[in-house]
Scaffold this motif. Structure first.
Motif, mmCIF file in Angstrom:
data_model
loop_
_atom_site.group_PDB
_atom_site.id
_atom_site.type_symbol
_atom_site.label_atom_id
_atom_site.label_comp_id
_atom_site.label_asym_id
_atom_site.label_seq_id
_atom_site.Cartn_x
_atom_site.Cartn_y
_atom_site.Cartn_z
ATOM 1 N N ASP A 43 0.824 -1.221 0.000
ATOM 2 C CA ASP A 43 0.000 0.000 0.000
ATOM 3 C C ASP A 43 0.854 1.265 0.000
ATOM 4 O OD1 ASP A 43 -2.140 -1.660 0.039
ATOM 5 O OD2 ASP A 43 -2.716 -1.277 2.128
ATOM 6 N N ASN A 44 2.030 1.198 0.659
ATOM 7 C CA ASN A 44 2.885 2.394 0.779
ATOM 8 C C ASN A 44 4.086 2.372 -0.156
ATOM 9 O OD1 ASN A 44 1.915 4.032 3.327
ATOM 10 N ND2 ASN A 44 1.704 1.867 3.811
ATOM 11 N N ASN A 45 4.173 1.295 -0.946
ATOM 12 C CA ASN A 45 5.327 1.097 -1.848
ATOM 13 C C ASN A 45 6.660 1.181 -1.103
ATOM 14 O OD1 ASN A 45 6.506 0.479 -4.278
ATOM 15 N ND2 ASN A 45 6.659 2.610 -4.946
ATOM 16 N N THR A 46 6.681 0.588 0.104
ATOM 17 C CA THR A 46 7.922 0.542 0.900
ATOM 18 C C THR A 46 8.643 -0.770 0.610
ATOM 19 O OG1 THR A 46 6.880 1.849 2.635
ATOM 20 C CG2 THR A 46 8.843 0.601 3.267
ATOM 21 N N ILE A 94 2.627 -14.714 -0.301
ATOM 22 C CA ILE A 94 3.343 -13.423 -0.386
ATOM 23 C C ILE A 94 4.177 -13.338 -1.660
ATOM 24 C CG2 ILE A 94 5.151 -11.988 0.680
ATOM 25 C CD1 ILE A 94 4.065 -12.755 3.389
ATOM 26 N N THR A 95 4.745 -14.473 -2.067
ATOM 27 C CA THR A 95 5.520 -14.460 -3.309
ATOM 28 C C THR A 95 4.757 -15.190 -4.420
ATOM 29 O OG1 THR A 95 6.712 -16.361 -2.415
ATOM 30 C CG2 THR A 95 7.800 -14.218 -2.273
ATOM 31 N N GLY A 96 3.458 -15.451 -4.159
ATOM 32 C CA GLY A 96 2.572 -16.051 -5.159
ATOM 33 C C GLY A 96 1.582 -15.001 -5.634
ATOM 34 N N PRO A 97 0.275 -15.233 -5.385
ATOM 35 C CA PRO A 97 -0.722 -14.280 -5.899
ATOM 36 C C PRO A 97 -0.572 -12.860 -5.356
ATOM 37 C CG PRO A 97 -1.743 -15.967 -4.489
ATOM 38 C CD PRO A 97 -0.337 -16.406 -4.742
ATOM 39 N N LEU A 98 0.044 -12.717 -4.168
ATOM 40 C CA LEU A 98 0.194 -11.375 -3.578
ATOM 41 C C LEU A 98 1.565 -10.757 -3.852
ATOM 42 C CD1 LEU A 98 -1.391 -12.109 -0.056
ATOM 43 C CD2 LEU A 98 -2.507 -11.116 -2.067
ATOM 44 N N CYS A 99 2.318 -11.336 -4.781
ATOM 45 C CA CYS A 99 3.694 -10.862 -5.017
ATOM 46 C C CYS A 99 3.698 -9.379 -5.417
ATOM 47 C CB CYS A 99 4.352 -11.686 -6.124
ATOM 48 S SG CYS A 99 3.672 -11.366 -7.752
ATOM 49 N N ALA A 100 4.802 -8.726 -5.152
ATOM 50 C CA ALA A 100 4.906 -7.290 -5.495
ATOM 51 C C ALA A 100 6.355 -6.961 -5.807
ATOM 52 C CB ALA A 100 4.426 -6.430 -4.319
ATOM 53 N N GLY A 120 0.258 -17.719 -9.632
ATOM 54 C CA GLY A 120 -0.545 -16.533 -9.936
ATOM 55 C C GLY A 120 0.168 -15.218 -9.707
ATOM 56 N N CYS A 121 1.475 -15.255 -9.540
ATOM 57 C CA CYS A 121 2.236 -13.992 -9.397
ATOM 58 C C CYS A 121 2.232 -13.257 -10.730
ATOM 59 C CB CYS A 121 3.662 -14.288 -8.944
ATOM 60 S SG CYS A 121 4.735 -12.847 -9.003
ATOM 61 N N LYS A 122 1.871 -11.962 -10.697
ATOM 62 C CA LYS A 122 1.739 -11.211 -11.960
ATOM 63 C C LYS A 122 2.832 -10.166 -12.118
ATOM 64 C CE LYS A 122 -2.395 -12.710 -13.615
ATOM 65 N NZ LYS A 122 -3.171 -13.192 -12.517
ATOM 66 N N LEU A 123 4.057 -10.471 -11.776
ATOM 67 C CA LEU A 123 5.103 -9.440 -11.931
ATOM 68 C C LEU A 123 5.666 -9.464 -13.335
ATOM 69 C CD1 LEU A 123 7.243 -9.457 -8.669
ATOM 70 C CD2 LEU A 123 5.658 -7.728 -9.481
#
Ligand code: BEZ
Length: 396
Positions: free
Chosen positions: A124-127, A139-145, A393-396
């Motif tokens: 949310d804060n791009n930290t 965290i490193t699957g569908p919610l990866c960032a 499902g990681c979309k990076l």
């Protein structure tokens, strides 16, 4: 027509104004490459995972010290929060680090539920967030960032490795037992997946709430079920108690107890005889004979007068990853795209062996089979070479 002198003055004024404007435009970026780098350590320093939080902190600080106490020429200012392994307090704790302390990077944490909340705040804060333990698969699957990295493992990895080892040993039935939250469910889920694919059957999945340690009724159930093997996920203080209770009930004489390495890492001193001979799977083993591990173990022992464990390795690698990224941008955290690209492509010389990251920024590494002998988790063999997670499902 204005005299030449005036023109010169106007020209000089314009140049000065332009320079000031340029300075104003440049100053946010400048401030991101000057001064201390603010690192927020959000880890458990109390409760069942306290020892894990301390080992991660030690490992992280050791790598920074070996790098001259700086990262890309910038000194470090630490901001430390005890997250108490409490997911309910995680959003507030992470927000404090970001909004009050203005950290450049968060490092944390151990507990998957806390890490899921931290990762949301980081997104949310791009930290920038580096996870030095918590294995929550998502965290490193569908919610990866792009701004979220992990230097530890994902929970299902160790179960996947041990399920295969037990199926190869021709075990037919298993019981799994764990705390009911993401780490336990995903670790035992990984075991079930490969154990059953190899011809075995998980006859019962036992759970108790985190961080409870009233194991007796469940041990009675295991004794009645008489499986060929028990796979358990516990860590820290809970792992010490479980392994000791299992042996005290006499179960270790008839039903082998196996698990992810968290069951016996950093705990052998306290578990003593109860852990002897146990097989576990993990991305680290005490006696790995590679130059980096030998140097790391000697330096850790010198700095902290104690043997390192897997958590110290993961903290050490979190700092190594940060150093790679920061060196690539010469300390300028404003160059975010270059920073995360360098971190994503990093090839880390880890005490565990080589460490690279997949698309979702989760480790690709060897998983070892280990056996407890005395106070050591001794290397037996490579259970799975270069284990990497599916994209999930990681979309990076
Ligand atoms: C977890 O919650 O993800 C976890 C905690 C301790 C050891 C391993 C995983």
């Amino acid at each position: 027509m204005k005299p030449i002198g005036s023109l010169r003055r106007i020209g000089a004024m314009t140049a000065a104004a332009m320079a000031a404007g340029a300075l104003l435009l440049a100053s946010p970026a400048l401030s991101q490459q000057q001064g201390k780098l603010k690192v927020g350590l959000m880890l458990p320093y109390t409760g069942t995972y306290a020892a894990l939080g301390n080992a991660i902190t030690n490992g992280f600080k050791l790598a920074i010290e070996e790098n001259g106490g700086k990262v890309a020429g910038r000194e470090i200012e630490y901001f430390v929060v005890d997250d108490e392994s409490d997911p309910a307090k995680a959003p507030e704790n992470a927000n404090k680090l970001i909004k009050r302390d203005n950290v450049d990077v968060m490092v944390g944490t151990v507990h998957s539920g806390v890490a899921l909340a931290m990762a949301k705040v980081a997104r949310d804060n791009n930290t920038l967030l580096i996870i030095p333990n918590a294995g929550a698969d998502d965290i490193t699957g569908p919610l990866c960032a792009a701004n979220v990295f992990r230097t530890s493992f994902s929970n299902s990895q160790m179960g996947i490795a041990m399920g295969k080892v037990m199926a190869d040993q021709k075990k037919k039935t298993a019981v799994t037992i764990t705390w009911k939250y993401a780490a336990g469910e995903e670790s035992t889920g990984g075991f079930k997946e490969t154990f059953e694919a190899g011809g075995g059957k998980v006859v019962k999945e036992l759970f108790l709430p985190f961080p409870q340690v009233e194991f007796q009724p469940l041990l009675t159930e295991i004794a009645a079920l008489k499986p060929d093997v028990v796979y358990a996920f516990f860590a820290g203080g809970g792992a010490v108690k479980f392994v000791k209770d299992y042996a005290a009930a006499g179960l270790n004489k008839t039903i082998p107890l196996v698990g992810p390495g968290f069951l016996t890492d950093g705990t052998l001193e306290a578990q003593g005889d109860a852990a002897q001979g146990m097989l576990t799977t993990l991305h680290y083993a005490d006696g790995l004979n590679n130059p980096k591990n030998n140097a790391f173990r000697a330096a850790y022992m010198k700095a902290y007068k104690s043997e390192p464990d897997v958590y110290a390795v993961q903290g050490y690698d979190a700092a190594q990853l940060l150093i790679v990224g920061m060196n690539a941008v010469k300390g300028d955290t404003g160059k975010r795209a270059e920073l995360v690209a360098a971190m994503g492509a990093a090839k880390i010389d880890s005490p565990r062996g080589s460490l690279a990251l997949n698309k979702g920024h989760n480790p690709i590494h060897d998983i070892y089979l280990r056996k407890v002998e005395g106070k050591e988790n001794k290397y037996v063999s490579v259970a799975v070479k270069n284990l990497t997670d599916p994209p999930r499902g990681c979309k990076l």
